[in-house]
Design an enzyme around this catalytic site. Structure first.
Site, mmCIF file in Angstrom:
data_model
loop_
_atom_site.group_PDB
_atom_site.id
_atom_site.type_symbol
_atom_site.label_atom_id
_atom_site.label_comp_id
_atom_site.label_asym_id
_atom_site.label_seq_id
_atom_site.Cartn_x
_atom_site.Cartn_y
_atom_site.Cartn_z
ATOM 1 N N LYS A 184 0.828 -1.234 0.000
ATOM 2 C CA LYS A 184 0.000 0.000 0.000
ATOM 3 C C LYS A 184 0.848 1.263 0.000
ATOM 4 O O LYS A 184 0.429 2.289 -0.508
ATOM 5 C CB LYS A 184 -0.940 0.005 1.205
ATOM 6 C CG LYS A 184 -0.260 0.181 2.537
ATOM 7 C CD LYS A 184 -0.665 -0.803 3.565
ATOM 8 C CE LYS A 184 0.528 -1.199 4.389
ATOM 9 N NZ LYS A 184 0.303 -2.300 5.264
ATOM 10 N N ILE B 242 -10.451 -8.945 2.106
ATOM 11 C CA ILE B 242 -11.736 -8.328 1.688
ATOM 12 C C ILE B 242 -11.601 -7.832 0.248
ATOM 13 O O ILE B 242 -10.698 -7.033 -0.035
ATOM 14 C CB ILE B 242 -12.118 -7.132 2.595
ATOM 15 C CG1 ILE B 242 -12.173 -7.550 4.058
ATOM 16 C CG2 ILE B 242 -13.445 -6.537 2.158
ATOM 17 C CD1 ILE B 242 -12.442 -6.384 5.025
ATOM 18 N N ASP C 58 -0.724 3.756 8.189
ATOM 19 C CA ASP C 58 -1.145 2.574 7.427
ATOM 20 C C ASP C 58 -2.584 2.761 6.933
ATOM 21 O O ASP C 58 -2.889 2.519 5.760
ATOM 22 C CB ASP C 58 -1.023 1.348 8.342
ATOM 23 C CG ASP C 58 -1.521 0.078 7.690
ATOM 24 O OD1 ASP C 58 -0.752 -0.539 6.937
ATOM 25 O OD2 ASP C 58 -2.690 -0.290 7.917
ATOM 26 N N LYS D 265 -4.140 3.378 2.886
ATOM 27 C CA LYS D 265 -5.268 2.581 2.363
ATOM 28 C C LYS D 265 -6.428 3.494 1.986
ATOM 29 O O LYS D 265 -7.083 3.290 0.965
ATOM 30 C CB LYS D 265 -5.695 1.541 3.408
ATOM 31 C CG LYS D 265 -4.622 0.479 3.663
ATOM 32 C CD LYS D 265 -4.946 -0.366 4.880
ATOM 33 C CE LYS D 265 -3.871 -1.404 5.157
ATOM 34 N NZ LYS D 265 -4.018 -2.059 6.453
ATOM 35 N N GLY E 270 -2.477 -11.163 7.750
ATOM 36 C CA GLY E 270 -2.228 -12.598 7.968
ATOM 37 C C GLY E 270 -1.826 -13.259 6.655
ATOM 38 O O GLY E 270 -2.162 -12.776 5.577
HETATM 39 N N1 HSE Z 1 -0.472 -3.655 9.668
HETATM 40 C C1 HSE Z 1 -1.743 -3.829 9.045
HETATM 41 C C2 HSE Z 1 -2.836 -3.949 10.115
HETATM 42 C C3 HSE Z 1 -1.872 -5.026 8.157
HETATM 43 O O1 HSE Z 1 -2.545 -3.963 11.315
HETATM 44 O O2 HSE Z 1 -3.979 -4.013 9.732
HETATM 45 C C4 HSE Z 1 -1.264 -4.856 6.811
HETATM 46 O O3 HSE Z 1 -1.867 -3.851 6.074
#
Ligand code: HSE
Length: 425
Positions: free
Chosen positions: A106, A137, A202, A206, A303
């Protein structure tokens, strides 16, 4: 007769290992369904000496990126390196050589999407990125294809599992942020360096990808307002619960004409909102389209196998495509008609103060709010007086972000100290 596609991996950590396992264990099913078989010729790793739980055939592992990027037999490159560089450089090189790229990255994608798409279009290669947002998803494919007949007006997402896990435990146990984070790290549920997750970056990467697709225009990462969960206090979660709210780190994107707001911050939502029940490390995206109405997608956002589920689906889609498709919006650094970034959004607010317990104090706070057009929807005075002060919690009606910030700054310490300010949706 099955068709065999030769592929290469850039990186083989947790996600790459998941893809290897899924492609090995599920190969006959994929071949039966699609007539495709995938032969993994080269896997780039950082260290050839590292012990691994996968038994790679001789000659597959390499520590030279050129062995993947320059091999003419490899037509699809799967990238699992994470981070901006060297991933961005190597994805670009693969695309320039006409190799299709499937990525879970990402960061490189959100920051360089416009350049990557240009390189892909120029060589006719495909660029697939379902795994970059919300793991298993299928939200990218849904926005790109299945919801094309909709004008999407908003997205609310829980798109980071680490922070949702931490907030869920804080809510259930009444525990403080630092204690839950330390425990999550001990259990391997949060990264040793959790900054990108807990500071909201993060989620912001996204959100810029989701909002660009949903609103058919470039929504740069830099336009996303970001506030993480590091300052969240157990007391606010508790006060919110008493008023019927759950605290989530929400990624919010709203569109009104050409005006778009994108923000990631801790947000109180009503307990009966569908997102309030998304707990632990799960992700969910709740959106509204003018034709489809409200919809919610939930599942595992991280995961090895959940992420591999998205990557292998992209791989099959890429290998089956007669012609690769790209998002149709003006994906340029400076698009001809840009969406306008609205930083003065409207929402309700929650604020907790320690106020002097004497006549006229509440009316002075209320007057300061009123001076800035902020209207109070609910107020609660809580607990015993301490040092002449009491805790008061306000929920406001919808107000402008700027007006609320100005009002908060004007509350004098001799009247009340503002202990926290959170947004409510
Ligand atoms: N580090 C991210 C999370 C997962 O905790 O959702 C990977 O995008």
């Amino acid at each position: 007769m099955d068709r065999t596609i030769t592929i290469g991996f850039l990186g083989c950590g947790n996600v790459g290992g998941g893809v290897w396992k899924l492609l090995s264990g599920f190969a006959d099913d994929i071949a039966h369904r699609t007539g495709l078989r995938f032969s993994i010729k080269r896997v780039l790793v950082r260290s050839l000496a590292k012990r691994r739980d996968i038994d790679f055939p001789d000659g597959v592992l390499t520590d030279r990126a050129e062995d993947v990027l320059d091999d003419p037999e490899i037509s699809i490159v799967l990238e699992f390196l994470g981070g901006e560089e060297p991933a961005h450089r190597w994805i670009t090189m693969a695309l320039e050589r006409g190799k299709t790229v499937v990525t879970a990255n990402k960061v490189a994608f959100a920051l360089h999407w416009h350049e990557l798409q240009k390189a892909a279009k120029q060589s006719g290669a495909g660029l697939y990125y379902e795994a970059a947002v919300c793991g298993a998803i299928p939200i990218i494919h849904t926005l790109e294809e299945s919801l094309q007949a909709n004008r999407i007006s908003y997205i609310y997402g829980i798109v980071n599992g680490t922070t949702n896990y931490i907030l869920t435990r804080m809510s259930r146990e009444g525990a403080e942020y630092a204690d839950v984070l330390a425990d999550a790290q001990r259990l391997g549920l949060a990264e040793p360096d959790p900054a990108s997750d807990v500071e909201g970056l993060d989620a912001a990467y996204k959100l810029s990808i989701l909002a660009s697709l949903a609103f058919h225009g470039r929504v740069p990462f830099e336009n996303v307002y970001v506030e993480g969960i590091t300052q969240v206090q157990a007391e606010d979660i508790r006060c919110g619960q008493e008023l019927g709210y759950t605290l989530k780190l929400l990624a919010i994107a709203k569109r009104d004409g050409l005006h778009v707001e994108t923000r990631v911050h801790p947000t109180f939502i009503r307990n009966d909102h569908p997102l309030a029940n998304i707990s632990g490390a799960f992700n969910a995206v709740f959106l509204h389209g003018h034709a489809c109405g409200e919809m919610m997608f939930m599942g595992r956002g991280a995961g090895d196998l959940p992420t591999a589920s998205a990557i292998v689906s992209d791989l099959v889609r890429a290998a089956s495509a007669q012609k690769h498709l790209y998002p149709t919006f003006d994906n340029e650094l400076h698009p001809a008609v840009s969406l306008q970034n609205n930083t003065d959004w409207r929402c309700a607010f929650y604020t907790r103060m320690l106020a002097k317990d004497e006549p006229g104090v509440l009316s002075r706070i209320a007057q300061t709010f009123a001076d800035h057009g902020v209207s109070i929807a609910a107020m609660q005075q809580k607990g015993e007086q301490r040092d002449g002060r009491v805790t008061v919690v306000f929920i406001t009606h919808q107000a402008s972000e700027r007006d609320m910030q100005k009002a908060i700054l004007e509350i004098r310490p001799e009247v009340a100290t503002v202990e926290s300010l959170l947004r409510v949706e």
